[in-house]
Every structure is written in C-alpha cells, then in structure tokens.
Design a protein around this motif. Structure first.
Motif, PDB file in Angstrom:
ATOM      1  N   GLU A   1       0.838  -1.201   0.000  1.00  0.00           N
ATOM      2  CA  GLU A   1       0.000   0.000   0.000  1.00  0.00           C
ATOM      3  C   GLU A   1       0.876   1.257   0.000  1.00  0.00           C
ATOM      4  OE1 GLU A   1      -3.044   1.254   3.228  1.00  0.00           O
ATOM      5  OE2 GLU A   1      -3.804  -0.626   2.346  1.00  0.00           O
ATOM      6  N   GLU A   2       1.886   1.253   0.861  1.00  0.00           N
ATOM      7  CA  GLU A   2       2.813   2.386   0.948  1.00  0.00           C
ATOM      8  C   GLU A   2       3.549   2.568  -0.385  1.00  0.00           C
ATOM      9  OE1 GLU A   2       6.777   3.644   3.497  1.00  0.00           O
ATOM     10  OE2 GLU A   2       5.373   2.209   4.373  1.00  0.00           O
ATOM     11  N   MET A   3       3.953   1.481  -1.008  1.00  0.00           N
ATOM     12  CA  MET A   3       4.654   1.553  -2.288  1.00  0.00           C
ATOM     13  C   MET A   3       3.727   2.121  -3.364  1.00  0.00           C
ATOM     14  SD  MET A   3       6.566  -1.516  -4.367  1.00  0.00           S
ATOM     15  CE  MET A   3       5.085  -2.245  -5.043  1.00  0.00           C
ATOM     16  N   GLN A   4       2.474   1.703  -3.371  1.00  0.00           N
ATOM     17  CA  GLN A   4       1.522   2.231  -4.347  1.00  0.00           C
ATOM     18  C   GLN A   4       1.294   3.731  -4.127  1.00  0.00           C
ATOM     19  OE1 GLN A   4      -1.883  -0.310  -3.890  1.00  0.00           O
ATOM     20  NE2 GLN A   4      -1.081  -1.868  -5.310  1.00  0.00           N
ATOM     21  N   ASP A   5       1.205   4.121  -2.841  1.00  0.00           N
ATOM     22  CA  ASP A   5       1.037   5.547  -2.532  1.00  0.00           C
ATOM     23  C   ASP A   5       2.252   6.341  -3.013  1.00  0.00           C
ATOM     24  OD1 ASP A   5      -1.416   5.100  -1.394  1.00  0.00           O
ATOM     25  OD2 ASP A   5      -0.712   5.191   0.687  1.00  0.00           O
ATOM     26  N   GLN A   6       3.448   5.812  -2.750  1.00  0.00           N
ATOM     27  CA  GLN A   6       4.668   6.511  -3.173  1.00  0.00           C
ATOM     28  C   GLN A   6       4.762   6.550  -4.694  1.00  0.00           C
ATOM     29  OE1 GLN A   6       7.964   4.655  -1.168  1.00  0.00           O
ATOM     30  NE2 GLN A   6       7.596   5.796   0.738  1.00  0.00           N
ATOM     31  N   LYS A   7       4.338   5.474  -5.336  1.00  0.00           N
ATOM     32  CA  LYS A   7       4.355   5.437  -6.799  1.00  0.00           C
ATOM     33  C   LYS A   7       3.378   6.479  -7.347  1.00  0.00           C
ATOM     34  CE  LYS A   7       4.034   2.221 -10.660  1.00  0.00           C
ATOM     35  NZ  LYS A   7       3.766   0.853 -11.080  1.00  0.00           N
TER      36      LYS A   7
ATOM     37  N   GLN B   1       2.418   9.194  -5.801  1.00  0.00           N
ATOM     38  CA  GLN B   1       3.003  10.520  -5.541  1.00  0.00           C
ATOM     39  C   GLN B   1       4.113  10.814  -6.552  1.00  0.00           C
ATOM     40  OE1 GLN B   1       4.341  10.478  -1.482  1.00  0.00           O
ATOM     41  NE2 GLN B   1       2.261  10.596  -0.631  1.00  0.00           N
ATOM     42  N   TRP B   2       4.905   9.818  -6.867  1.00  0.00           N
ATOM     43  CA  TRP B   2       5.990  10.007  -7.825  1.00  0.00           C
ATOM     44  C   TRP B   2       5.432  10.337  -9.200  1.00  0.00           C
ATOM     45  CZ3 TRP B   2       7.624   7.194 -12.192  1.00  0.00           C
ATOM     46  CH2 TRP B   2       8.879   7.566 -12.674  1.00  0.00           C
ATOM     47  N   MET B   3       4.380   9.602  -9.600  1.00  0.00           N
ATOM     48  CA  MET B   3       3.750   9.856 -10.898  1.00  0.00           C
ATOM     49  C   MET B   3       3.168  11.272 -10.931  1.00  0.00           C
ATOM     50  SD  MET B   3       4.263   7.278 -12.811  1.00  0.00           S
ATOM     51  CE  MET B   3       3.109   7.332 -14.136  1.00  0.00           C
ATOM     52  N   GLU B   4       2.567  11.669  -9.836  1.00  0.00           N
ATOM     53  CA  GLU B   4       1.995  13.009  -9.746  1.00  0.00           C
ATOM     54  C   GLU B   4       3.098  14.065  -9.861  1.00  0.00           C
ATOM     55  OE1 GLU B   4      -0.253  15.471  -6.288  1.00  0.00           O
ATOM     56  OE2 GLU B   4      -0.984  13.417  -6.623  1.00  0.00           O
ATOM     57  N   LEU B   5       4.194  13.844  -9.143  1.00  0.00           N
ATOM     58  CA  LEU B   5       5.333  14.769  -9.196  1.00  0.00           C
ATOM     59  C   LEU B   5       5.925  14.793 -10.608  1.00  0.00           C
ATOM     60  CD1 LEU B   5       7.256  16.636  -7.651  1.00  0.00           C
ATOM     61  CD2 LEU B   5       8.590  14.609  -7.045  1.00  0.00           C
ATOM     62  N   LYS B   6       6.009  13.638 -11.232  1.00  0.00           N
ATOM     63  CA  LYS B   6       6.543  13.543 -12.591  1.00  0.00           C
ATOM     64  C   LYS B   6       5.676  14.347 -13.558  1.00  0.00           C
ATOM     65  CE  LYS B   6       7.352  10.047 -16.147  1.00  0.00           C
ATOM     66  NZ  LYS B   6       7.198   8.637 -16.494  1.00  0.00           N
ATOM     67  N   GLU B   7       4.364  14.202 -13.442  1.00  0.00           N
ATOM     68  CA  GLU B   7       3.447  14.940 -14.311  1.00  0.00           C
ATOM     69  C   GLU B   7       3.590  16.445 -14.095  1.00  0.00           C
ATOM     70  OE1 GLU B   7      -0.626  13.568 -14.088  1.00  0.00           O
ATOM     71  OE2 GLU B   7       0.009  11.494 -14.342  1.00  0.00           O
ATOM     72  N   LYS B   8       3.736  16.855 -12.832  1.00  0.00           N
ATOM     73  CA  LYS B   8       3.910  18.288 -12.537  1.00  0.00           C
ATOM     74  C   LYS B   8       5.202  18.805 -13.171  1.00  0.00           C
ATOM     75  CE  LYS B   8       1.384  18.623  -8.188  1.00  0.00           C
ATOM     76  NZ  LYS B   8       1.480  18.911  -6.757  1.00  0.00           N
ATOM     77  N   LEU B   9       6.282  18.006 -13.037  1.00  0.00           N
ATOM     78  CA  LEU B   9       7.543  18.420 -13.622  1.00  0.00           C
ATOM     79  C   LEU B   9       7.460  18.503 -15.151  1.00  0.00           C
ATOM     80  CD1 LEU B   9      10.128  16.450 -11.428  1.00  0.00           C
ATOM     81  CD2 LEU B   9       9.761  18.938 -11.489  1.00  0.00           C
ATOM     82  N   ILE B  10       6.769  17.549 -15.773  1.00  0.00           N
ATOM     83  CA  ILE B  10       6.618  17.553 -17.229  1.00  0.00           C
ATOM     84  C   ILE B  10       5.822  18.780 -17.663  1.00  0.00           C
ATOM     85  CG2 ILE B  10       5.492  16.347 -19.166  1.00  0.00           C
ATOM     86  CD1 ILE B  10       6.310  13.715 -17.838  1.00  0.00           C
ATOM     87  N   LYS B  11       4.778  19.110 -16.899  1.00  0.00           N
ATOM     88  CA  LYS B  11       3.959  20.292 -17.213  1.00  0.00           C
ATOM     89  C   LYS B  11       4.804  21.561 -17.089  1.00  0.00           C
ATOM     90  CE  LYS B  11      -0.630  18.610 -16.061  1.00  0.00           C
ATOM     91  NZ  LYS B  11      -1.766  18.728 -15.179  1.00  0.00           N
ATOM     92  N   LYS B  12       5.635  21.618 -16.037  1.00  0.00           N
ATOM     93  CA  LYS B  12       6.478  22.805 -15.847  1.00  0.00           C
ATOM     94  C   LYS B  12       7.498  22.917 -16.959  1.00  0.00           C
ATOM     95  CE  LYS B  12       6.229  23.694 -10.958  1.00  0.00           C
ATOM     96  NZ  LYS B  12       6.938  23.884  -9.735  1.00  0.00           N
ATOM     97  N   MET B  13       8.018  21.765 -17.389  1.00  0.00           N
ATOM     98  CA  MET B  13       8.997  21.794 -18.458  1.00  0.00           C
ATOM     99  C   MET B  13       8.358  22.227 -19.781  1.00  0.00           C
ATOM    100  SD  MET B  13      11.384  18.551 -17.610  1.00  0.00           S
ATOM    101  CE  MET B  13      12.505  18.789 -18.931  1.00  0.00           C
ATOM    102  N   LYS B  14       7.117  21.862 -19.978  1.00  0.00           N
ATOM    103  CA  LYS B  14       6.410  22.260 -21.182  1.00  0.00           C
ATOM    104  C   LYS B  14       6.108  23.745 -21.144  1.00  0.00           C
ATOM    105  CE  LYS B  14       4.196  17.906 -22.413  1.00  0.00           C
ATOM    106  NZ  LYS B  14       2.953  17.219 -22.629  1.00  0.00           N
ATOM    107  N   VAL B  15       5.840  24.260 -19.979  1.00  0.00           N
ATOM    108  CA  VAL B  15       5.513  25.676 -19.832  1.00  0.00           C
ATOM    109  C   VAL B  15       6.763  26.525 -20.094  1.00  0.00           C
ATOM    110  CG1 VAL B  15       4.796  27.432 -18.143  1.00  0.00           C
ATOM    111  CG2 VAL B  15       3.633  25.224 -18.237  1.00  0.00           C
ATOM    112  N   ILE B  16       7.853  26.046 -19.719  1.00  0.00           N
ATOM    113  CA  ILE B  16       9.096  26.813 -19.874  1.00  0.00           C
ATOM    114  C   ILE B  16       9.520  26.769 -21.269  1.00  0.00           C
ATOM    115  CG2 ILE B  16      11.485  27.005 -19.218  1.00  0.00           C
ATOM    116  CD1 ILE B  16      10.833  25.715 -16.636  1.00  0.00           C
TER     117      ILE B  16
END
Length: 113
Positions: free
Chosen positions: A90-96, A98-113
C-alpha cells in the motif's frame, strides 16, 4: 512316685499339643501374610504399569501442546508478515502515485518553460 511322673507327663502332653497349635497358627498367619504380599506385588505391578502409561500420555500431550503452541506462533508470525507485506504494498503504491503526480507536474512545468 509313679503318680508324680504321671502328672508331669500329662502336663507335657498338654503343653506339646498347645505348642503345635501355636506353631500352626503362626504358620497360617505367615501364609496369609505371604498371600497378602503376593496380592500387593500384583497390585504394585499393575500400578507401576498404570503410572508408566500415564507418564507416556503426559509426555505425548506435552509434545502435542508444544506443537500446537508452535503452530499458533507460526500463524501469528505469518499473519503479521502478511499484514506488513500488505502495508508495504500500500505504501509503495502511494509513493508510486506521488511520484507519478510529481513527474506529471515536472513535465507540465517543463512544457511551460
């Protein structure tokens, strides 16, 4: 004098059968005690066998008790391990997630820049 001898003989005759009777009584008493001892030996043998059987049963029950105790302990440990594994998954799925969410945010920021 003959009369005195006769009276002493009659006393001996009376004492001798009485002694025989006492010896017979003592012999009968000893035979009864022997019989009692034989019965007691038989009872003792039976009781010793029963004690041995009971001790063997106690030993078997103790072994069974130890086995059951170990089985319960094993089930407890396995249950705890499965619960821990479930929590870690369960903890691993939550971290995964969160990681996917962080990855998507970073990709969006990179696209914006």
């Amino acid at each position: 004098m003959a009369r005195g001898c006769n009276s002493s003989i009659s006393k001996a005759e009376l004492i001798f059968p009485e002694m025989i009777w006492e010896e017979k009584r003592a012999l009968m008493k000893m035979k009864a005690e022997c019989k009692d001892m034989s019965v007691m030996r038989a009872v003792l043998g039976t009781m010793q066998l029963q004690v041995k059987e009971k001790n063997e049963e106690i030993a078997r029950l103790r072994r069974l008790s130890v086995v059951q105790l170990w089985e319960r302990e094993k089930q407890k440990v396995m249950s705890e391990a499965l619960e821990r594994e479930r929590a870690l998954k369960e903890e691993m799925q939550d971290q995964k997630a969160q990681w996917m969410e962080l990855k998507e945010k970073l990709i969006k920021k990179m696209k914006v820049i």
